[in-house]
Scaffold this active site. Structure first.
Site, PDB file in Angstrom:
ATOM      1  N   ASP A 152       0.886  -1.185   0.025  1.00 32.96           N
ATOM      2  CA  ASP A 152       0.062  -0.165   0.052  1.00 32.96           C
ATOM      3  C   ASP A 152       0.701   1.317  -0.016  1.00 32.96           C
ATOM      4  OD1 ASP A 152      -2.411   1.265   0.054  1.00 32.96           O
ATOM      5  OD2 ASP A 152      -2.868   0.801   2.126  1.00 32.96           O
ATOM      6  N   HIS A 153       0.425   2.370  -0.368  1.00 27.55           N
ATOM      7  CA  HIS A 153       1.147   3.685  -0.470  1.00 27.55           C
ATOM      8  C   HIS A 153       2.506   3.722  -0.362  1.00 27.55           C
ATOM      9  CE1 HIS A 153      -2.781   5.652  -0.680  1.00 27.55           C
ATOM     10  NE2 HIS A 153      -3.222   5.205   0.324  1.00 27.55           N
ATOM     11  N   HIS A 176      -8.576   9.422   3.731  1.00 24.31           N
ATOM     12  CA  HIS A 176      -7.793   8.416   4.690  1.00 24.31           C
ATOM     13  C   HIS A 176      -8.116   9.316   5.999  1.00 24.31           C
ATOM     14  CE1 HIS A 176      -5.007   7.616   1.304  1.00 24.31           C
ATOM     15  NE2 HIS A 176      -5.391   6.456   1.813  1.00 24.31           N
ATOM     16  N   GLY A 177      -8.384   7.991   6.948  1.00 23.26           N
ATOM     17  CA  GLY A 177      -8.758   8.488   8.482  1.00 23.26           C
ATOM     18  C   GLY A 177     -10.179   8.711   8.883  1.00 23.26           C
ATOM     19  N   HIS A 215      -9.890   4.414  -1.767  1.00 21.60           N
ATOM     20  CA  HIS A 215      -9.018   4.242  -0.692  1.00 21.60           C
ATOM     21  C   HIS A 215      -9.838   5.106   0.631  1.00 21.60           C
ATOM     22  CE1 HIS A 215      -4.948   3.057  -1.868  1.00 21.60           C
ATOM     23  NE2 HIS A 215      -5.547   3.181  -2.931  1.00 21.60           N
ATOM     24  N   GLY A 216      -9.210   4.844   1.798  1.00 22.85           N
ATOM     25  CA  GLY A 216      -9.916   5.502   2.812  1.00 22.85           C
ATOM     26  C   GLY A 216     -11.435   5.436   2.935  1.00 22.85           C
ATOM     27  N   ALA A 217     -11.961   4.345   2.966  1.00 25.97           N
ATOM     28  CA  ALA A 217     -13.209   3.893   2.856  1.00 25.97           C
ATOM     29  C   ALA A 217     -13.873   3.772   4.206  1.00 25.97           C
ATOM     30  CB  ALA A 217     -13.523   2.820   2.091  1.00 25.97           C
ATOM     31  N   SER A 218     -12.926   3.908   5.229  1.00 24.57           N
ATOM     32  CA  SER A 218     -13.459   3.624   6.658  1.00 24.57           C
ATOM     33  C   SER A 218     -14.557   4.879   7.151  1.00 24.57           C
ATOM     34  CB  SER A 218     -12.343   3.692   7.836  1.00 24.57           C
ATOM     35  OG  SER A 218     -11.512   2.827   7.754  1.00 24.57           O
ATOM     36  N   THR A 232      -8.397   2.384   9.216  1.00 16.47           N
ATOM     37  CA  THR A 232      -8.760   3.248  10.532  1.00 16.47           C
ATOM     38  C   THR A 232      -9.773   2.352  11.065  1.00 16.47           C
ATOM     39  OG1 THR A 232      -8.371   5.239   9.326  1.00 16.47           O
ATOM     40  CG2 THR A 232      -9.039   5.156  11.425  1.00 16.47           C
TER      41      THR A 232
HETATM   42 ZN   LIG Z   1      -4.917   4.639   0.974  1.00 13.84          ZN
END
Ligand SMILES: [Zn+2]
Length: 294
Positions: free
Chosen positions: A80-81, A180-181, A214-217, A239
């Protein structure tokens, strides 16, 4: 066994998404593997550069390889990243299936040039290795933030098309309302991220490529369902899993203050993470939607 490209192609055809979950250690891997195994669903395990520095690049690859060999399950490993070609090459050589080659902080032209070069080098190491490129802004840090970042630049269909044509990436990570987050209000469950479904559909149409969210939380569940219908084929959750890990551990510590045996404390973290992974896998695979509609 099917490779990651086969699994993503099937997902794209049947309009479902493959879950991608980040881990930092074997506790996380146990939770992700067991959830996917019990549900008989493919899954992608991800480690960012920070997570790889902690667990070890070859150690992570070996741990996933052992599970694949022993159970013949479609479990895949993503770097990832990744912000440098050297780090991406290390993952490809260790046996990872894919990389998120993330130079999205660079101006568009430089991002294109570096990503194109990465595709060439990484495919020469392993022709079936998949390279994901990223354009647009989705914020940094799969952590708890005071507030969600505002006014992030969404990916346009035109730049997505240009980027894909110029770089030859296999997968695209667009910015479509995802970040993200989690903000504090999202942790409390009072707020949810919302996706630009129309933009996802436009980018999918313009590129025809696998698209990763990405960042689907903390994203609205219905937006996730509609996003998948619009062309999202892979969804990253980190997250939410980290939050479950901490809450699980805190519960175990609080329940028995004298307990010092790791294998008696850690199952609480595994179980908390498994609840998140299983619920997300059911949603992404469309099984939850069918169940609630039926
Ligand atoms: Zn990501």
């Amino acid at each position: 066994m099917k490779n990651l490209r086969d699994v993503l192609s099937e997902a794209q055809k049947s309009k479902v998404a493959i879950g991608h979950f980040n881990i930092s250690d074997l506790t996380g891997l146990k939770a992700v593997f067991e959830s996917a195994h019990e549900l008989r669903l493919p899954v992608i395990v991800g480690l960012s550069e920070g997570e790889r520095a902690f667990m070890g690049v070859r150690q992570a690859a070996a741990a996933v390889r052992v599970l694949r060999d022993e159970f013949d399950d479609p479990i895949f490993l993503n770097a990832d990243h990744t912000h440098s070609l050297a780090s991406a090459e290390e993952a490809a050589k260790a046996g990872f299936d894919s990389v998120v080659f993330d130079r999205s902080e660079l101006p568009f032209g430089q991002n294109v040039a570096e990503t194109k070069r990465a595709v060439e080098v990484l495919k020469s190491i392993n022709p079936s290795f998949l390279v994901e490129g990223e354009i647009g802004e989705i914020g940094t840090g799969s952590e708890i933030h005071e507030v969600a970042p505002q006014n992030l630049k969404l990916t346009t269909p035109a730049e997505a098309k240009d980027f894909v044509a110029a770089t030859g990436v296999d997968i695209l990570a667009p910015a479509v309302g995802n970040t993200h987050g989690l903000s504090r209000s999202m942790v409390r469950g009072e707020a949810h991220k919302r996706l630009n479904i129309e933009r996802i559909a436009e980018i999918s149409k313009a590129t025809g490529l696998f698209l990763t969210l990405h960042g689907a939380s903390g994203t609205n569940d219905d937006d996730l369902r509609r996003g998948i219908q619009a062309g999202i084929t892979e969804i990253h959750i980190n997250t939410e899993l980290r939050l479950a890990w901490r809450r699980g551990l805190e519960g175990a510590f609080a329940a028995d203050r004298d307990q010092v045996v790791p294998y008696k404390l850690l199952p609480a973290a595994v179980n908390a993470m498994k609840q998140v992974v299983s619920a997300r896998l059911l949603l992404f695979s469309g099984r939850l939607a069918m169940r609630t509609q039926g």
